[in-house]
Design an enzyme around this catalytic site. Structure first.
Site, short mmCIF file in Angstrom:
data_model
loop_
_atom_site.label_atom_id
_atom_site.label_comp_id
_atom_site.label_asym_id
_atom_site.label_seq_id
_atom_site.Cartn_x
_atom_site.Cartn_y
_atom_site.Cartn_z
N GLY A 105 7.17 1.80 -6.23
CA GLY A 105 7.22 2.96 -7.11
C GLY A 105 8.29 3.95 -6.69
O GLY A 105 8.84 4.68 -7.53
N ASN A 106 8.63 3.99 -5.38
CA ASN A 106 9.65 4.93 -4.91
C ASN A 106 11.04 4.54 -5.38
O ASN A 106 11.97 5.34 -5.31
CB ASN A 106 9.62 5.07 -3.39
CG ASN A 106 9.72 3.72 -2.68
OD1 ASN A 106 9.94 2.69 -3.30
ND2 ASN A 106 9.54 3.75 -1.38
N LYS A 111 -8.80 5.73 -1.80
CA LYS A 111 -7.42 5.85 -2.27
C LYS A 111 -7.18 7.25 -2.83
O LYS A 111 -7.78 7.65 -3.82
CB LYS A 111 -7.15 4.81 -3.36
CG LYS A 111 -5.73 4.80 -3.88
CD LYS A 111 -4.75 4.26 -2.87
CE LYS A 111 -3.37 4.09 -3.48
NZ LYS A 111 -2.40 3.57 -2.50
N LYS A 164 -0.83 -2.57 -5.73
CA LYS A 164 0.14 -3.30 -6.54
C LYS A 164 0.69 -4.52 -5.83
O LYS A 164 0.96 -5.55 -6.47
CB LYS A 164 1.28 -2.39 -6.96
CG LYS A 164 2.06 -1.80 -5.81
CD LYS A 164 3.18 -0.88 -6.25
CE LYS A 164 3.85 -0.21 -5.07
NZ LYS A 164 4.36 -1.14 -4.04
N LYS A 177 1.62 -4.12 2.41
CA LYS A 177 2.75 -5.03 2.13
C LYS A 177 2.70 -6.24 3.08
O LYS A 177 2.95 -7.38 2.66
CB LYS A 177 4.08 -4.29 2.27
CG LYS A 177 4.29 -3.20 1.22
CD LYS A 177 5.58 -2.44 1.47
CE LYS A 177 5.88 -1.46 0.35
NZ LYS A 177 4.80 -0.50 0.08
#
Length: 311
Positions: free
Chosen positions: A9-10, A122, A206, A264
């Protein structure tokens, strides 16, 4: 080769950016310039983050005097999927004339009894003073927790089970279509007590969704593209060093921040362990070099990866 890309998203709204559409659209166009060469030579499925965009729309929703209640997170997730998907769709069509591109708003199934629903962790949305956070918690049924000196809303982050529209995505990829999907991990849905799909207030990781989708679609490579060139061993210490080629076993032996690099690492290791294929983490503008094994952190069962051109 079939390649699944998880775009951070960044890369779409960087720290310090203005959250206006023009800035974000320009960032998407920059991202697509790096991704287009992948699409020219490979079957490409692109997933993307939406955390900053969800934060913006959630803030607008809670401050809109015309709404009796703010929009739920599953709806905001759908809004951001459509918005970012549209920008990516148009940018890819312009960069790949004659190539079919599909942007899909889709759902991701989670278990209604996932333990995450009993322990929301979250953080989403803006920060509040404690009394203001408690007011919103009482008014909207939120769970709030301290985040540094402030308080924020927390929501469940259940484990993704399946992208509901997987068959449609597979059919599109087989025809040579570039597919944009699973934005923000997908819209979280459960099967209710009569077996129907129903949206839930949650945020799905994600990268875990992208890894699951890559496995299901039998991708040859899974790339997580961010704003860092490598995974770093001993990050922030005098002995810090970038990791070039590694295995899931070696990566899982290291310690990484739970809120940033940790998910990740779980995603790439899980994909490699289940499939025996290649995954990687690296910079967006080096995606071609990453696929060739000359940049990024390459994760394979034996810590080697031949040039893509030889496969």
């Amino acid at each position: 080769m079939r390649v699944v890309v998880a775009l951070g998203g960044n890369a779409l709204m960087q720290r310090g950016d203005k959250p206006d559409a023009e800035t974000q659209r320009a960032n998407v166009q920059t991202a697509v310039k790096s991704l287009a060469p992948l699409a020219e030579n490979h079957e490409l499925i692109i997933t993307h983050g939406n955390g900053p965009q969800v934060g913006v729309l959630a803030l607008e929703s809670i401050n809109d005097p015309n709404l009796t209640r703010p929009y739920p997170l599953d709806t905001i997730g759908a809004e951001t999927q459509g918005m970012i998907g549209y920008w990516m769709l148009q940018a890819l069509q312009n960069a790949l004339p004659g190539r079919q591109v599909l942007s899909l708003v889709n759902q991701t199934l989670v278990s209604a009894v996932d333990p995450a629903f009993d322990d929301p962790t979250k953080f989403v949305g803006q920060v509040y003073a404690k009394d203001e956070a408690e007011k919103f918690a009482k008014e909207y049924g939120w769970t709030v927790k301290p985040d540094g000196d402030y308080w924020r809303r927390v929501v469940p982050s259940p484990t993704p089970q399946r992208v509901i529209e997987t068959r449609l995505i597979r059919q599109a990829v087989r025809t040579g279509t570039v597919v944009v999907c699973a934005g923000g991990g997908g819209i979280p849905v459960i099967r209710n007590d009569v077996g129907q799909l129903e949206g839930v207030e949650a945020v799905i990781d994600k990268d875990l969704t992208a890894a699951m989708l890559a496995e299901t679609l039998e991708a040859d490579a899974f790339l997580i593209l961010t704003d860092v060139p490598n995974v770093v061993r001993g990050f922030g210490t005098p002995g810090a060093e970038p990791i070039a080629h590694t295995t899931p076993f070696e990566l899982r032996s290291e310690e990484f921040p739970a809120g940033s690099m940790g998910p990740k690492i779980d995603a790439v290791c899980g994909f490699v362990e289940k499939t025996g294929d290649m995954a990687a983490i690296g910079k967006l503008d080096q995606c071609m070099e990453i696929l060739e094994g000359t940049a990024g952190t390459i994760v394979t069962p034996n810590a080697t990866w031949p040039l893509a051109s030889t496969l």
